[in-house]
Design an enzyme around this catalytic site. Structure first.
Site, short mmCIF file in Angstrom:
data_model
loop_
_atom_site.label_atom_id
_atom_site.label_comp_id
_atom_site.label_asym_id
_atom_site.label_seq_id
_atom_site.Cartn_x
_atom_site.Cartn_y
_atom_site.Cartn_z
N HIS A 183 -4.05 16.37 -24.34
CA HIS A 183 -4.02 14.95 -24.01
C HIS A 183 -5.33 14.22 -24.28
CE1 HIS A 183 -0.21 16.01 -22.30
NE2 HIS A 183 0.01 14.76 -21.92
N ARG A 236 -4.94 21.30 -11.81
CA ARG A 236 -4.02 20.36 -12.44
C ARG A 236 -4.49 19.92 -13.82
NH1 ARG A 236 -0.33 15.57 -9.85
NH2 ARG A 236 0.60 15.00 -11.83
N ARG A 294 0.82 -1.23 0.00
CA ARG A 294 0.00 0.00 0.00
C ARG A 294 0.85 1.27 0.00
NH1 ARG A 294 -3.13 -2.84 3.99
NH2 ARG A 294 -4.78 -3.99 2.95
N LYS A 316 1.79 11.51 -10.54
CA LYS A 316 0.82 10.66 -11.25
C LYS A 316 1.54 9.40 -11.67
CE LYS A 316 -2.85 13.35 -13.46
NZ LYS A 316 -3.43 13.82 -14.74
N HIS A 366 4.16 9.06 -27.18
CA HIS A 366 3.22 9.90 -26.44
C HIS A 366 3.30 11.36 -26.91
CE1 HIS A 366 0.89 11.32 -23.00
NE2 HIS A 366 1.87 12.16 -22.68
N ASN A 388 -3.21 18.66 -18.77
CA ASN A 388 -3.75 17.69 -19.72
C ASN A 388 -3.98 18.33 -21.10
OD1 ASN A 388 -5.92 15.05 -19.92
ND2 ASN A 388 -4.24 14.95 -18.47
N LYS A 418 5.20 22.72 -14.04
CA LYS A 418 4.50 21.57 -13.45
C LYS A 418 4.55 21.64 -11.92
CE LYS A 418 3.35 16.83 -13.84
NZ LYS A 418 3.29 15.62 -14.63
N GLU A 451 -5.54 16.66 -8.72
CA GLU A 451 -6.32 17.08 -9.89
C GLU A 451 -7.77 17.42 -9.54
OE1 GLU A 451 -5.85 15.92 -14.55
OE2 GLU A 451 -6.13 14.28 -13.16
N HIS A 491 -4.32 10.98 -26.04
CA HIS A 491 -4.47 9.63 -25.49
C HIS A 491 -5.36 8.76 -26.38
CE1 HIS A 491 -3.32 10.68 -21.04
NE2 HIS A 491 -2.28 10.56 -21.83
N GLU A 517 5.77 18.06 -24.62
CA GLU A 517 5.35 18.46 -23.27
C GLU A 517 6.03 19.77 -22.87
OE1 GLU A 517 2.87 17.01 -22.03
OE2 GLU A 517 2.97 14.82 -22.13
N1 LIG Z 1 2.90 10.56 -14.99
C1 LIG Z 1 2.79 11.64 -15.71
O1 LIG Z 1 2.47 12.72 -15.21
C2 LIG Z 1 3.13 11.58 -17.16
C3 LIG Z 1 3.35 12.78 -17.86
C4 LIG Z 1 3.67 12.70 -19.20
C5 LIG Z 1 3.82 11.46 -19.82
N2 LIG Z 1 3.64 10.33 -19.09
C6 LIG Z 1 3.83 9.02 -19.72
O2 LIG Z 1 5.19 8.92 -20.14
C7 LIG Z 1 5.27 7.97 -21.19
C8 LIG Z 1 6.14 8.51 -22.31
O3 LIG Z 1 7.45 8.71 -21.80
P1 LIG Z 1 8.72 8.87 -22.75
O4 LIG Z 1 8.42 9.79 -23.84
O5 LIG Z 1 9.85 9.13 -21.87
O6 LIG Z 1 8.81 7.46 -23.44
P2 LIG Z 1 9.33 6.02 -22.99
O7 LIG Z 1 9.37 5.84 -21.54
O8 LIG Z 1 8.51 5.09 -23.78
O9 LIG Z 1 10.83 6.04 -23.53
C9 LIG Z 1 11.08 6.06 -24.91
C10 LIG Z 1 12.12 5.00 -25.31
O10 LIG Z 1 13.42 5.46 -24.97
C11 LIG Z 1 14.10 4.48 -24.18
N3 LIG Z 1 15.00 5.27 -23.35
C12 LIG Z 1 14.71 5.93 -22.21
N4 LIG Z 1 15.75 6.66 -21.83
C13 LIG Z 1 16.73 6.45 -22.73
C14 LIG Z 1 18.03 6.98 -22.86
N5 LIG Z 1 18.53 7.88 -22.03
N6 LIG Z 1 18.78 6.54 -23.91
C15 LIG Z 1 18.27 5.66 -24.81
N7 LIG Z 1 17.02 5.16 -24.74
C16 LIG Z 1 16.26 5.56 -23.71
C17 LIG Z 1 12.98 3.74 -23.49
O11 LIG Z 1 13.38 2.48 -23.05
C18 LIG Z 1 11.93 3.68 -24.60
O12 LIG Z 1 12.20 2.65 -25.47
C19 LIG Z 1 3.86 7.69 -21.63
O13 LIG Z 1 3.46 6.45 -21.12
C20 LIG Z 1 3.06 8.80 -20.98
O14 LIG Z 1 1.73 8.41 -20.73
C21 LIG Z 1 3.29 10.37 -17.79
O1 LIG Z 2 0.54 15.57 -14.58
C1 LIG Z 2 -0.56 15.72 -15.07
O2 LIG Z 2 -1.55 16.00 -14.42
C2 LIG Z 2 -0.76 15.55 -16.52
O3 LIG Z 2 -1.87 15.54 -17.00
C3 LIG Z 2 0.47 15.43 -17.34
C4 LIG Z 2 0.27 14.74 -18.67
O4 LIG Z 2 1.28 15.29 -19.52
C5 LIG Z 2 0.49 13.23 -18.59
O5 LIG Z 2 0.49 12.66 -19.87
C6 LIG Z 2 -0.39 12.47 -17.67
O6 LIG Z 2 0.08 11.16 -17.52
C7 LIG Z 2 -1.81 12.39 -18.15
O7 LIG Z 2 -2.59 11.96 -17.11
P1 LIG Z 2 -4.04 11.37 -17.28
O8 LIG Z 2 -4.64 11.64 -15.96
O9 LIG Z 2 -4.71 12.10 -18.40
O10 LIG Z 2 -3.89 9.95 -17.57
#
Ligand SMILES: NC(=O)c1ccc[n+]([C@@H]2O[C@H](COP(=O)([O-])OP(=O)(O)OC[C@H]3O[C@@H](n4cnc5c(N)ncnc54)[C@H](O)[C@@H]3O)[C@@H](O)[C@H]2O)c1
Ligand SMILES: O=C(O)C(=O)C[C@@H](O)[C@H](O)[C@H](O)COP(=O)(O)O
Length: 549
Positions: free
Chosen positions: A437, A430, A310, A332, A453, A434, A416, A426, A441, A374
């Site tokens: 997005h 927050r 948890r 998130k 993404h 999005n 951010k 959110e 998405h 982003e």
């Molecule tokens: N939690 C949040 O608030 C939030 C915000 C924005 C995006 N996201 C999520 O983030 C993801 C996209 O992230 P991303 O664009 O980083 O893509 P990713 O994590 O898919 O990475 C892209 C590719 O690059 C590789 N890689 C990573 N670092 C590397 C490095 N330094 N050198 C070489 N290869 C490397 C990875 O293994 C992958 O194959 C999506 O799933 C999206 O939904 C989440």
């Molecule tokens: O941090 C946030 O809040 C965001 O919405 C950032 C987005 O760039 C990101 O892709 C996030 O993962 C989207 O969240 P979701 O709640 O739409 O799934």
């Protein structure tokens, strides 16, 4: 410690007194103190709560006492609250001090702090109130200042250097002596620290941006942990193993858990694989997960940390632009399901985020550019200086060697940080993160997560700009600017026209939807994000008409 502070920092809220104060303290080899933090610690309440519970006059009295005490006790760098200079007695206390006024112009102030509803004085109509506050206070800051340092368009490091220059202060080693002569090939690495949280019921933490940061990991993991699990993607197998070996040398029982690259990691099956590895290593509540990689890896690692027992502590080590500026910051965490993107997850902030810019050198260019989506989003919703920096040389912005890489990353993280610090879960504000997005998405799901993404969000922002324009919210110039800047760095603007019905279906499970009503983030103008609720389907289709091909 006793004696007068070496430097006192004053200036409006959001100008960066804490960040610059920390940097100045490091450069001068002295301690840093902040009277706002002193008050919060002594009172056991946030400043916002003191304002609400007791009113501003009571807060100013507390502040005056805090300034008097800190001036008597502290001999390092002292940062004061934005309104400290309002009190005549406090100004008198500052008369004999070396005071730097960190200034910023009103537009910059509105941009930096207008988002943050947690700041007590700006909760209502921030733009108007900011103008009034700045006009009323500027002469008071100038009255107490020994030096005025403008912060507009400058990084915290540049502001720090300007303050040192203005006061003609020499940097010293922690022992109080001038630093040893450096070997000629030694490289000095600046680190920017951005503080997040602490105001919305979560523990505060820092995002560090710089180089050679992995040395910070041990201190973040801490002495209570016995075991550390390093979750990393296949592409970073060597990094993951090197980290594991390093942590084992530091005395931790370290395991590396390799997961698939990119979105293939964000599944219930992969999460279950991680849970199994944690179970087999006897992972307890005091142990720590380190999530290394792009946003997919840090989303998964954070989700595993949120759900194991948890909730256990986790640290993010983002290695893509996108993860540094967005995914690893803000808490998130989540995975996808067959029905859609990020549908299962939790708000579970990390204990710290280490953005080592050196990691970007190995990132394929398409992944690098994907992260710029982003960054550009942060520019459109809150910090247009980001857009100016990219437009000044879009080709340079596509590589880690570009002149503005660190500034673009730091500025985006700050956008951010401001938002999530006041609305972690959110509840409202927050949602602006999005932007782009909702459709983005939907495209990712439609493409079975084979699109990056950032590419999908780029098309989504183009759509949101057209929607804003057609809804009568957004001016033509700002809408057109979306196309030009996204295109200039090589991000896509278009998607298949015939897929619209499927995209509408996919958008229905967007987390911003309420019942059957679709909701979109659009702009009322540059850096003025807002929610558009239940737009007419005909308007949506017309906006998609500009995007579909
Ligand atoms: N939690 C949040 O608030 C939030 C915000 C924005 C995006 N996201 C999520 O983030 C993801 C996209 O992230 P991303 O664009 O980083 O893509 P990713 O994590 O898919 O990475 C892209 C590719 O690059 C590789 N890689 C990573 N670092 C590397 C490095 N330094 N050198 C070489 N290869 C490397 C990875 O293994 C992958 O194959 C999506 O799933 C999206 O939904 C989440
Ligand atoms: O941090 C946030 O809040 C965001 O919405 C950032 C987005 O760039 C990101 O892709 C996030 O993962 C989207 O969240 P979701 O709640 O739409 O799934």
């Amino acid at each position: 410690m006793s004696g007068a502070p070496l430097v006192v920092l004053v200036g409006p809220m959001g100008v960066g007194k804490s960040t610059v104060g920390q940097l100045l303290a490091e450069r001068l080899g002295v301690g840093h103190r902040d009277t706002d933090e002193d008050i919060v610690t002594a009172q056991g309440r946030t400043i916002a709560d003191i304002f609400v519970d007791d009113g501003e006059p009571v807060f100013r009295e507390l502040e005056k006492d805090a300034v008097r005490t800190a001036l008597a006790e502290h001999d390092g760098v002292l940062a004061l609250g934005g309104g400290a200079v309002l009190d005549a007695d406090t100004r008198a206390l500052l008369a004999a001090q070396r005071v730097v006024y960190l200034s910023m112009d009103v537009e910059e102030a509105v941009r930096r702090t207008g988002l943050n509803a947690a700041r007590p004085l700006l909760a209502v109509n921030p733009r108007k109130q900011w103008r009034e506050l700045m006009e009323a206070r500027r002469h008071l800051y100038e009255e107490v200042a020994t030096a005025v340092v403008a912060t507009d368009g400058r990084t915290p490091e540049e502001v720090t250097q300007a303050a040192l220059d203005a006061l003609e202060l020499k940097t010293v080693s922690p022992g109080g002596q001038p630093p040893d002569p450096r070997p000629e090939d030694a490289v000095v690495h600046d680190v920017t620290r951005i503080r997040i949280g602490g105001t919305a019921g979560s523990d505060p933490y820092e995002v560090l941006v710089g180089r050679q940061l992995l040395g910070e990991l041990g201190a973040l993991i801490g002495a209570k942990a016995k075991r550390v699990a390093v979750i990393h993607p296949e592409a970073l197998a060597e990094t993951g193993d090197a980290l594991r070996a390093d942590l084992a040398e530091q005395g931790y029982e370290a395991v590396a858990i390799q997961v698939p690259n990119a979105e293939e990691a964000k599944t219930a099956e992969v999460a279950a694989y991680c849970w199994k590895a944690l179970g087999q290593s006897g992972f307890t509540r005091t142990d720590v997960i380190v999530g290394v990689g792009g946003g997919a890896s840090t989303d998964l690692a954070g989700f595993v940390a949120a759900t194991w027992l948890r909730g256990v502590r986790w640290i993010a080590v983002p290695t893509t632009v996108l993860a540094m500026v967005d995914a690893a910051v803000g808490g998130k965490t989540g995975i996808n399901t067959a029905e859609g993107k990020n549908l299962v997850g939790s708000f579970h902030p990390p204990a710290g985020v280490l953005c080592d810019l050196a990691a970007l050198d190995s990132l394929p260019v398409n992944d690098y550019v994907s992260g710029l989506a982003e960054v550009i989003k942060a520019g459109f919703i809150a910090d247009p200086a980001i857009l100016d920096l990219i437009e000044s040389d879009p080709q340079a912005a596509r590589t880690p060697a570009g002149p503005h890489t660190a500034e673009l990353i730091v500025r985006s993280i700050k956008v951010k940080a401001e938002v999530v610090s006041s609305d972690l879960k959110e509840a409202g504000l927050r949602e602006i993160l999005n932007y782009g997005h909702t459709l983005g998405h939907a495209i990712e799901k439609n493409e079975r997560y084979k699109w990056r993404h950032g590419a999908a969000v780029s098309v989504g922002m183009h759509f949101a700009a057209e929607l804003g324009r057609l809804a009568g919210r957004l001016d033509d110039a700002t809408a057109d600017r979306h196309r030009s800047i996204l295109e200039s760095v090589g991000l896509p603007l278009h998607y298949r026209h015939d897929q619209w019905p499927k995209l509408v279906e996919n958008m229905k499970v967007d987390k911003k939807s309420r019942g059957d009503m679709l909701r979109f983030i659009v702009l009322d103008g540059l850096a003025k994000p807002t929610v558009l609720e239940g737009p007419d389907p005909a308007v949506l289709l017309a906006a998609y008409g500009e995007v579909g091909e």
